[in-house]
Enzyme design. Structure first.
Site, PDB file in Angstrom:
ATOM      1  N   HIS A  66       0.801  -1.222   0.000  1.00  0.00           N
ATOM      2  CA  HIS A  66       0.000   0.000   0.000  1.00  0.00           C
ATOM      3  C   HIS A  66       0.834   1.272   0.000  1.00  0.00           C
ATOM      4  O   HIS A  66       1.975   1.280   0.450  1.00  0.00           O
ATOM      5  CB  HIS A  66      -0.898   0.024   1.242  1.00  0.00           C
ATOM      6  N   LYS A  76       5.992   6.191   7.167  1.00  0.00           N
ATOM      7  CA  LYS A  76       5.465   5.345   8.245  1.00  0.00           C
ATOM      8  C   LYS A  76       6.605   4.874   9.144  1.00  0.00           C
ATOM      9  O   LYS A  76       7.723   4.638   8.671  1.00  0.00           O
ATOM     10  CB  LYS A  76       4.755   4.112   7.671  1.00  0.00           C
ATOM     11  N   TYR A 136       1.509   1.286  13.574  1.00  0.00           N
ATOM     12  CA  TYR A 136       2.337   2.194  12.782  1.00  0.00           C
ATOM     13  C   TYR A 136       1.888   3.640  12.918  1.00  0.00           C
ATOM     14  O   TYR A 136       0.713   3.932  13.113  1.00  0.00           O
ATOM     15  CB  TYR A 136       2.405   1.765  11.319  1.00  0.00           C
ATOM     16  N   ASP A 174      -6.803  -6.170  -1.961  1.00  0.00           N
ATOM     17  CA  ASP A 174      -5.392  -6.451  -2.225  1.00  0.00           C
ATOM     18  C   ASP A 174      -5.179  -7.455  -3.353  1.00  0.00           C
ATOM     19  O   ASP A 174      -4.069  -7.564  -3.874  1.00  0.00           O
ATOM     20  CB  ASP A 174      -4.700  -6.928  -0.946  1.00  0.00           C
TER      21      ASP A 174
END
Length: 195
Positions: A66, A76, A136, A174
């Site tokens: 992603h 991130k 995250y 996905d």
């Protein structure tokens, strides 16, 4: 904390100092001051995180790969607080000498490692333990309208996910991402993504 450079610029492994005694352990999972002192000089800019996320997944779950498109790109800082995951980033910056290459690192509740991922990378992970809790930090808020991805099952990326294909569990979303060869990247190595 120790900051470890990887083979790709903008991707770092961070190992915190963990203090252990008979009661258990303690460590600072994040300090903006220490991040600014040790990570920002390597990156050449500061990073200000604005959102924390958490997911829980079972063995075989694969999430990714992603990213968010400009103007809402994200850096991130990821970690696994329970269980074990294989965390992977792929360089998708047009003009990058490492375009299409990846870095993989095992993150677990035992090693306490964190993985910093700059803007311009696709990110994903596979759960290697019975369950895993994954956290995250992001330096941009989630914007579903600019959500993007490349196929986590793209063999051309050369990623060993350590999960047998027949045991892989993916979301419907996905399974629909394009392969890298069919992908038109919104990121350019010559454009400063931090402006």
């Amino acid at each position: 904390m120790e900051v470890i450079k990887t083979a790709i610029d903008g991707v770092l492994v961070i190992e915190p100092r963990v203090f252990k005694d008979p009661r258990g352990y303690f460590f600072e999972s994040f300090s903006q001051r220490e991040f600014d002192e040790k990570v920002a000089p390597i990156l050449g800019h500061t990073v200000n995180f604005v959102q924390d996320n958490e997911s829980m997944s079972s063995y075989g779950v694969m999430r990714g790969l992603h990213f968010q498109r400009p103007p809402y790109t994200q850096s991130k800082l990821v970690r696994c607080v329970s269980g074990t995951v294989l965390d992977v980033v792929v360089d998708i910056r047009k003009g990058s000498p490492t375009y299409g290459q990846h870095v993989a690192v095992e993150l677990s509740e035992e090693n306490h490692r964190q993985f910093f991922i700059s803007k311009g990378f696709a990110h994903g992970f596979a759960v290697l333990s019975d369950t895993a809790v994954f956290q995250y930090k992001c330096d941009e808020f989630y914007h579903p309208e600019v959500d993007g991805g490349i196929s986590i099952m793209d063999d051309s990326l050369g990623i060993d996910w350590q999960i047998p294909t027949e045991k892989a569990i993916l979301s419907e979303k996905d399974t629909k991402h394009s392969l890298l060869k069919d992908f038109e990247t919104p990121f350019d190595i010559n454009v400063d993504l931090y402006k």
